[in-house]
Design a protein around this motif. Sequence first.
Motif, PDB file in Angstrom:
ATOM      1  N   ARG A  86     -21.806  12.827 -46.999  1.00 60.49           N
ATOM      2  CA  ARG A  86     -22.627  11.780 -46.386  1.00 60.49           C
ATOM      3  C   ARG A  86     -23.481  11.091 -47.442  1.00 60.49           C
ATOM      4  NH1 ARG A  86     -24.173   7.928 -44.519  1.00 60.49           N
ATOM      5  NH2 ARG A  86     -25.257   7.484 -42.554  1.00 60.49           N
ATOM      6  N   ALA A 145     -23.837   7.090 -48.187  1.00 54.35           N
ATOM      7  CA  ALA A 145     -25.149   6.452 -48.059  1.00 54.35           C
ATOM      8  C   ALA A 145     -25.511   5.607 -49.268  1.00 54.35           C
ATOM      9  CB  ALA A 145     -26.228   7.510 -47.818  1.00 54.35           C
ATOM     10  N   ASP A 170     -27.245   3.040 -42.057  1.00 52.95           N
ATOM     11  CA  ASP A 170     -27.824   2.969 -43.392  1.00 52.95           C
ATOM     12  C   ASP A 170     -28.429   1.608 -43.686  1.00 52.95           C
ATOM     13  OD1 ASP A 170     -27.149   5.637 -44.652  1.00 52.95           O
ATOM     14  OD2 ASP A 170     -25.159   5.000 -44.005  1.00 52.95           O
TER      15      ASP A 170
END
Length: 281
Positions: free
Chosen positions: A170, A174, A253
């Motif tokens: 992740r 991001a 994000d």
Amino acid sequence: MQVFRYAAFTVDPVGGNPAGVVLDATGTDDATMLATAADIGYSETAFLVPLEEEDKGEFGIRYFSPRAEVSFCGHATIATAVAHAERHGVGTLRLRTKVGMVTVTTSTLEDGLVVATLVSVAPCSVPIPDLVLAELLAALRWSADELDPALPPRAAYGGAWHPIIAAASRERLADLDYDFSALAELMDREGWATIDLVQQESPTVYHARNPFPPGGVVEDPATGAAAAAFGGYLRELGMVAPPSDLTVLQGYDMGRPSIIKVSLPAEPGSGIAVSGSAVAL
């Protein structure tokens, strides 16, 4: 020509992907559509054209980014269906897109919100040549060892072409910092709509980010066409056992959270269902 503005794949105007919607673009030429999309400034604007000689549920539809016409756009389709349902009632629309017939069905939830479900054209996927993949990773500023080996890179189609590139973590997903010009040039050459960067949270939940430099947009907050392509990719490679339902979380994000529901029928080659709400802006 009346233009509406909706955010798709959200129930909150601060989330989702904004789209322009024209419910009756009868007689509007290409130059006017492009100029209208550029003036609105969203990633896409949809132009619906009622077909008087056909059944009332069948329409022509065109999609324009601020820079060019787009063959198919999922979030603008969802926004158009919700806008139409709010004014003419829920039901099924049959849309003649540049890539073929797409059906979209609307229904009303108990809280009054309208949900739309589109069924894509037949999906498919193909390998990305090694040299092209290396060029893509360089433009993204990603390395091969940051990829998830369980989800191999492929170019997938569900109305438009999207490379599927899976991050192993992740944290990698991001951190989006790519070469805008290099990626735009590569995507234009390869005929890609957006880059579908994904990361698997669970067998049924995925995070996604979609760079969209060909449309003049750094990142798309919700990409229905990419979600359809991704669903077809997972089914084709046997990574899910259809029929199955998935959730794609996108836009988090960038501060525009979006929820895309994807349903995979068991029949090989059948269209992928993509669902979401939309709210007026």
